[in-house]
Structures are given as structure tokens and as C-alpha cells.
Write a protein that holds these residues in place. Structure first.
Motif, PDB file in Angstrom:
ATOM      1  N   MET A  58       4.831 -22.483 -61.175  1.00 37.44           N
ATOM      2  CA  MET A  58       5.282 -22.652 -59.781  1.00 37.44           C
ATOM      3  C   MET A  58       5.132 -24.116 -59.377  1.00 37.44           C
ATOM      4  SD  MET A  58       6.399 -20.840 -57.116  1.00 37.44           S
ATOM      5  CE  MET A  58       5.814 -19.156 -57.295  1.00 37.44           C
ATOM      6  N   ARG A  59       6.188 -24.668 -58.809  1.00 36.86           N
ATOM      7  CA  ARG A  59       6.162 -26.047 -58.315  1.00 36.86           C
ATOM      8  C   ARG A  59       6.114 -26.017 -56.789  1.00 36.86           C
ATOM      9  NH1 ARG A  59       7.863 -30.301 -61.337  1.00 36.86           N
ATOM     10  NH2 ARG A  59       9.298 -31.118 -59.762  1.00 36.86           N
ATOM     11  N   LEU A  60       5.074 -26.655 -56.247  1.00 34.35           N
ATOM     12  CA  LEU A  60       4.846 -26.639 -54.811  1.00 34.35           C
ATOM     13  C   LEU A  60       5.235 -27.971 -54.204  1.00 34.35           C
ATOM     14  CD1 LEU A  60       1.294 -25.010 -54.842  1.00 34.35           C
ATOM     15  CD2 LEU A  60       3.487 -23.857 -54.487  1.00 34.35           C
ATOM     16  N   LEU A  61       6.077 -27.921 -53.184  1.00 32.61           N
ATOM     17  CA  LEU A  61       6.416 -29.104 -52.397  1.00 32.61           C
ATOM     18  C   LEU A  61       5.345 -29.266 -51.326  1.00 32.61           C
ATOM     19  CD1 LEU A  61       8.265 -31.380 -51.365  1.00 32.61           C
ATOM     20  CD2 LEU A  61       9.555 -29.624 -50.118  1.00 32.61           C
ATOM     21  N   VAL A  62       4.617 -30.383 -51.369  1.00 36.26           N
ATOM     22  CA  VAL A  62       3.501 -30.615 -50.451  1.00 36.26           C
ATOM     23  C   VAL A  62       3.906 -31.693 -49.450  1.00 36.26           C
ATOM     24  CG1 VAL A  62       1.042 -31.105 -50.257  1.00 36.26           C
ATOM     25  CG2 VAL A  62       1.940 -30.095 -52.368  1.00 36.26           C
TER      26      VAL A  62
ATOM     27  N   TRP B 112      11.685 -27.428 -56.574  1.00 42.24           N
ATOM     28  CA  TRP B 112      10.425 -26.864 -56.109  1.00 42.24           C
ATOM     29  C   TRP B 112      10.645 -25.399 -55.763  1.00 42.24           C
ATOM     30  CZ3 TRP B 112      10.681 -25.016 -51.124  1.00 42.24           C
ATOM     31  CH2 TRP B 112      11.672 -25.560 -50.293  1.00 42.24           C
ATOM     32  N   ASP B 113       9.536 -24.644 -55.689  1.00 35.91           N
ATOM     33  CA  ASP B 113       9.614 -23.205 -55.456  1.00 35.91           C
ATOM     34  C   ASP B 113       9.149 -22.794 -54.069  1.00 35.91           C
ATOM     35  OD1 ASP B 113      10.424 -22.366 -58.227  1.00 35.91           O
ATOM     36  OD2 ASP B 113       8.532 -23.345 -58.702  1.00 35.91           O
ATOM     37  N   GLN B 114       8.010 -23.347 -53.618  1.00 39.97           N
ATOM     38  CA  GLN B 114       7.482 -23.019 -52.304  1.00 39.97           C
ATOM     39  C   GLN B 114       6.888 -24.275 -51.678  1.00 39.97           C
ATOM     40  OE1 GLN B 114       4.867 -19.590 -53.355  1.00 39.97           O
ATOM     41  NE2 GLN B 114       6.059 -18.462 -51.832  1.00 39.97           N
TER      42      GLN B 114
ATOM     43  N   ALA C 162      12.556 -26.491 -36.019  1.00 43.85           N
ATOM     44  CA  ALA C 162      13.615 -25.586 -36.477  1.00 43.85           C
ATOM     45  C   ALA C 162      13.854 -25.737 -37.971  1.00 43.85           C
ATOM     46  CB  ALA C 162      14.897 -25.855 -35.703  1.00 43.85           C
ATOM     47  N   ARG C 163      13.811 -26.967 -38.465  1.00 42.28           N
ATOM     48  CA  ARG C 163      14.003 -27.197 -39.902  1.00 42.28           C
ATOM     49  C   ARG C 163      12.831 -26.623 -40.691  1.00 42.28           C
ATOM     50  NH1 ARG C 163      16.003 -26.910 -43.990  1.00 42.28           N
ATOM     51  NH2 ARG C 163      16.943 -28.495 -45.338  1.00 42.28           N
ATOM     52  N   LEU C 164      11.629 -26.821 -40.222  1.00 42.74           N
ATOM     53  CA  LEU C 164      10.462 -26.261 -40.905  1.00 42.74           C
ATOM     54  C   LEU C 164      10.521 -24.741 -40.958  1.00 42.74           C
ATOM     55  CD1 LEU C 164       7.618 -28.514 -39.427  1.00 42.74           C
ATOM     56  CD2 LEU C 164       8.282 -28.394 -41.836  1.00 42.74           C
ATOM     57  N   ARG C 165      11.014 -24.141 -39.912  1.00 45.63           N
ATOM     58  CA  ARG C 165      11.055 -22.675 -39.852  1.00 45.63           C
ATOM     59  C   ARG C 165      11.941 -22.068 -40.929  1.00 45.63           C
ATOM     60  NH1 ARG C 165      13.129 -21.963 -34.094  1.00 45.63           N
ATOM     61  NH2 ARG C 165      13.617 -19.886 -34.897  1.00 45.63           N
ATOM     62  N   THR C 166      12.836 -22.846 -41.520  1.00 44.55           N
ATOM     63  CA  THR C 166      13.742 -22.320 -42.550  1.00 44.55           C
ATOM     64  C   THR C 166      13.123 -22.330 -43.942  1.00 44.55           C
ATOM     65  OG1 THR C 166      14.763 -24.469 -43.103  1.00 44.55           O
ATOM     66  CG2 THR C 166      15.681 -23.257 -41.220  1.00 44.55           C
ATOM     67  N   LEU C 167      11.946 -22.933 -44.113  1.00 41.00           N
ATOM     68  CA  LEU C 167      11.382 -23.145 -45.443  1.00 41.00           C
ATOM     69  C   LEU C 167      10.576 -21.932 -45.920  1.00 41.00           C
ATOM     70  CD1 LEU C 167      10.197 -26.850 -45.023  1.00 41.00           C
ATOM     71  CD2 LEU C 167      12.364 -26.006 -45.968  1.00 41.00           C
ATOM     72  N   ASP C 168      10.452 -21.829 -47.225  1.00 42.13           N
ATOM     73  CA  ASP C 168       9.674 -20.769 -47.858  1.00 42.13           C
ATOM     74  C   ASP C 168       8.260 -21.302 -48.103  1.00 42.13           C
ATOM     75  OD1 ASP C 168       8.691 -18.610 -49.244  1.00 42.13           O
ATOM     76  OD2 ASP C 168       9.807 -19.031 -51.089  1.00 42.13           O
ATOM     77  N   PHE C 169       7.317 -20.873 -47.279  1.00 42.19           N
ATOM     78  CA  PHE C 169       5.969 -21.430 -47.323  1.00 42.19           C
ATOM     79  C   PHE C 169       5.047 -20.617 -48.221  1.00 42.19           C
ATOM     80  CE2 PHE C 169       7.417 -22.936 -43.125  1.00 42.19           C
ATOM     81  CZ  PHE C 169       7.153 -24.286 -43.265  1.00 42.19           C
ATOM     82  N   ARG C 170       4.247 -21.316 -49.020  1.00 39.13           N
ATOM     83  CA  ARG C 170       3.042 -20.728 -49.594  1.00 39.13           C
ATOM     84  C   ARG C 170       1.906 -20.872 -48.574  1.00 39.13           C
ATOM     85  NH1 ARG C 170       0.296 -20.437 -54.724  1.00 39.13           N
ATOM     86  NH2 ARG C 170       2.337 -20.497 -55.724  1.00 39.13           N
ATOM     87  N   ALA C 171       1.887 -22.017 -47.917  1.00 39.03           N
ATOM     88  CA  ALA C 171       0.860 -22.271 -46.909  1.00 39.03           C
ATOM     89  C   ALA C 171       1.473 -23.127 -45.807  1.00 39.03           C
ATOM     90  CB  ALA C 171      -0.349 -22.981 -47.517  1.00 39.03           C
TER      91      ALA C 171
END
Length: 220
Positions: free
Chosen positions: A1-5, A28-30, A49-58
Motif C-alpha cells: 500500500m502506498r500512502l499519500l501523506v 498512491w492508494d490512500q 471540498a477537494r479534501l472531502r473527495t479523497l480516500d483517507f486512511r487517516a
């Protein structure tokens, strides 16, 4: 899993879009979001609004979300008048869905092998900016690897198996390191907005959970 931080967007939707476009080319995955979606900038609703579209791990709250919450309670945050004025304007612009998203942000996240906070561990919004501060926070670590933001400076503080703490700066605000077994680390991707390391442009990190590599990238 590749995490975008990513961390410290600060109501800068255009910089966030630039980061996401660059990161998409690398894959990236999450997402691990370290807080401060708002504050300073002029596009709070667009950024959220842009953040709300993302797939979050955290997804974490930062000190600017904490100050906004104080404002929503009718009290004045302990901050400069300019910051309070900006947050008050953000509160007028943010809609119910935006505020609901901000309310869901967490102060801390614990995964199996790593954890994340906005600032530091012994004090929530401490600036983890030096080896002595990293060493002082080490006794509070619940995982060997922590992602942190807040400083707007990309870098890593590493504790080697022999117990010695050191700093790993990223030259020109970018670079890659691999976490060897037995190493403890605080990893900072820098900031989407308002860098404070005298290097222009937004920065973000990608953490590969399999190879245990942390890469920081800079985009102008």
C-alpha cells in the motif's frame, strides 16, 4: 500500500490540486492527512471540498481546526488578531458539509505499524523541529513510526537501534529514505501551503508500507 501523506493545506485549494496532480503520476492508494485544512489562505470551502473527495486512511485535525472550533463556541482563540480574523471569515464561508467534515477529523491515528499526529506527542501542537524535541517525545511513542506535520518543514528524525537520535533533512526539500528494522522515526512531509524551509513550492510525502520507504516531493 502506498500512502499519500499531506499536511497544512491552509485553505489553498490551488496548491492542493497541484500536489494531487503530481502525486497521481507517481501513484498512491490512500491518503494520510495530518491536519490544518484551513487557516491563512483564501479558499477554505474549495480546499475542504477537494479534501472531502479523497480516500483517507487517516484524517487528522490541526491547531487551526481547534481554533475554529473555539470560534464556533463563541470564544476567542489565543492567537494573533490576523489569524482570528481569517478564521472568522472562513467560518462564514464554510457550509454545513464542510463543517461536518472538519468535525470528523481526529487528533491522532494509530495503525498497525505506524501512527500520525498533527504536531507532537507530549504536547499536541508542539513543533517537532529539532533532535532534542524528538528525543523528548520518544517516550510517548505508541508506534515506531509517526507521521507529523505542523512545522511546514519536510524532514525526518530517526532513532537508530543504538539509541542515538539524528536528523535527516531532505536536500532542496525532497528525497527518499528507507526505514531499516529497529529504527524509530518522526516523518514530516512538509506542507501543501506556505513552506518554511526557504524552498519554494508545495511538498508532500509518499510512504510505501511494503518497502518502508518515505519519499518527499516538491512541486512549484
Amino acid at each position: 500500500m502506498r500512502l499519500l501523506v499531506i499536511s497544512d493545506v491552509h485553505a489553498d485549494a490551488r496548491s492542493l490540486d497541484t500536489v494531487l496532480a503530481d502525486a497521481a503520476e507517481r501513484g498512491w492508494d490512500q491518503v494520510v492527512f495530518l491536519g490544518d485544512a484551513i487557516g491563512y489562505g483564501s479558499e477554505p470551502a474549495a480546499a475542504v471540498a477537494r479534501l472531502r473527495t479523497l480516500d483517507f486512511r487517516a484524517a487528522l485535525s490541526g491547531n487551526h481546526e481547534a481554533m475554529l472550533d473555539i470560534l464556533r463556541q463563541g470564544r476567542a482563540p489565543n492567537a494573533a488578531d490576523r489569524i482570528n480574523d481569517i478564521l472568522a471569515s472562513h467560518l462564514r464561508e464554510l457550509g454545513p458539509d464542510d463543517l461536518e467534515f472538519l468535525d470528523r477529523l481526529q487528533p491522532e491515528y494509530l495503525d498497525d505499524d505506524w501512527a500520525a499526529v498533527h504536531g507532537a506527542l507530549r504536547t499536541r501542537f508542539e513543533y517537532l523541529i529539532s533532535v532534542p524535541v524528538a528525543r523528548s517525545n520518544a517516550s510517548h511513542m505508541k508506534r515506531d513510526v509517526y507521521f507529523v506535520g505542523h512545522t511546514h518543514v519536510p524532514g525526518a528524525f530517526l532513532r537508530e537501534p543504538d539509541g542515538a537520535w539524528g536528523v535527516r533533512p531532505f536536500r532542496e526539500g525532497q528525497g527518499t529514505l528507507r526505514l531499516e528494522p529497529g529504527v524509530q522515526a518522526f516523518l514530516n512531509p512538509g506542507s501543501v501551503s506556505l513552506p518554511r524551509d526557504r524552498t519554494p513550492g508545495s511538498s508532500y510525502g509518499i510512504f510505501d508500507e511494503v518497502s518502508r520507504t518515505f519519499s518527499v516531493f516538491r512541486v512549484n
